[in-house]
Design an enzyme around this catalytic site. Sequence first.
Site, PDB file in Angstrom:
ATOM      1  N   GLY A   1       4.812  -2.891  -3.661  1.00  0.00           N
ATOM      2  CA  GLY A   1       3.842  -1.809  -3.626  1.00  0.00           C
ATOM      3  C   GLY A   1       4.290  -0.735  -2.653  1.00  0.00           C
TER       4      GLY A   1
ATOM      5  N   GLN B   1       3.565   6.330   2.895  1.00  0.00           N
ATOM      6  CA  GLN B   1       4.765   5.618   3.359  1.00  0.00           C
ATOM      7  C   GLN B   1       6.050   6.401   3.092  1.00  0.00           C
ATOM      8  OE1 GLN B   1       3.577   1.719   1.395  1.00  0.00           O
ATOM      9  NE2 GLN B   1       4.621   0.983   3.224  1.00  0.00           N
TER      10      GLN B   1
ATOM     11  N   CYS C   1       4.816  -5.620   4.996  1.00  0.00           N
ATOM     12  CA  CYS C   1       4.706  -4.206   4.644  1.00  0.00           C
ATOM     13  C   CYS C   1       6.046  -3.538   4.918  1.00  0.00           C
ATOM     14  CB  CYS C   1       3.614  -3.560   5.495  1.00  0.00           C
ATOM     15  SG  CYS C   1       3.411  -1.804   5.190  1.00  0.00           S
ATOM     16  N   LEU C   2       6.488  -2.699   3.991  1.00  0.00           N
ATOM     17  CA  LEU C   2       7.782  -2.027   4.166  1.00  0.00           C
ATOM     18  C   LEU C   2       7.792  -1.142   5.417  1.00  0.00           C
ATOM     19  CD1 LEU C   2       8.460  -1.013   0.443  1.00  0.00           C
ATOM     20  CD2 LEU C   2       9.574  -2.853   1.737  1.00  0.00           C
TER      21      LEU C   2
ATOM     22  N   HIS D   1      -4.031  -3.668  -0.350  1.00  0.00           N
ATOM     23  CA  HIS D   1      -3.084  -3.305   0.711  1.00  0.00           C
ATOM     24  C   HIS D   1      -2.680  -1.829   0.575  1.00  0.00           C
ATOM     25  CE1 HIS D   1       0.622  -4.404   3.241  1.00  0.00           C
ATOM     26  NE2 HIS D   1       0.879  -3.183   2.814  1.00  0.00           N
ATOM     27  N   GLU D   2      -2.368  -1.398  -0.658  1.00  0.00           N
ATOM     28  CA  GLU D   2      -1.909  -0.009  -0.862  1.00  0.00           C
ATOM     29  C   GLU D   2      -3.058   0.985  -0.681  1.00  0.00           C
ATOM     30  OE1 GLU D   2       1.115   0.346  -0.651  1.00  0.00           O
ATOM     31  OE2 GLU D   2       1.609  -1.732  -1.101  1.00  0.00           O
TER      32      GLU D   2
ATOM     33  N   HIS E   1      -3.535   1.739   2.835  1.00  0.00           N
ATOM     34  CA  HIS E   1      -2.579   2.727   3.342  1.00  0.00           C
ATOM     35  C   HIS E   1      -3.107   4.148   3.161  1.00  0.00           C
ATOM     36  CE1 HIS E   1       1.090   0.757   4.668  1.00  0.00           C
ATOM     37  NE2 HIS E   1       1.169   0.019   3.573  1.00  0.00           N
TER      38      HIS E   1
HETATM   39 NI    NI Z   1       2.284  -1.707   3.247  1.00  0.00          NI
END
Ligand code: NI
Length: 171
Positions: free
Chosen positions: A46, A51, A93-94, A135-136, A139
């Site tokens: 995701g 991000q 998370c990236l 989660h997204e 963000h």
């Molecule tokens: Ni994330």
Amino acid sequence: MAVLPIMIYPEPVLRVECRPVEAFDAKLRRLVDDMIETMHAAPGVGLAASQVGVEQRVCVVDLSVGEDPKALHVLVNPVIREPRGSAADVEGCLSLPDITDKVTRPFEIEVEAQDVEGNRFVLQAEDWLARAICHEVDHLNGVLFVDHLRGLRRERARRQLRRLERQEALA
Ligand code: NI
């Protein structure tokens, strides 16, 4: 298409409340294509626009990481409704390299969103897909998964975040 640089904590854009998308134009299509390519290249399941430094309410989710075109979901202006049940599982998370922890999320959700052309749709999601979407969407509100942790897990996450802040200071 292009792989975009992923913002790493404590990049301030990760704490921004993203703006609703109003223009469903070529620029948006390009952003979505680049976000899909960036997510698959990472690899990740995701990615939210913040991000990659874009403060717009757009996210992409693909639990198959490019293996199954039907698993790819593009969500513009997503709104989560009808959260039901709860489940705890490990997330990463990236934007938070090397940090993982168990997060409790609804087991099942309904998400109303628009596609890249502006058409509205409703998606039913459960288990890992529901988790990834929550989660997204977090963000897009400037919320990171570590914000959901409590007690000792929260303390550990705080230490790990401080380490990322020091690395950023040295970079
Ligand atoms: Ni994330």
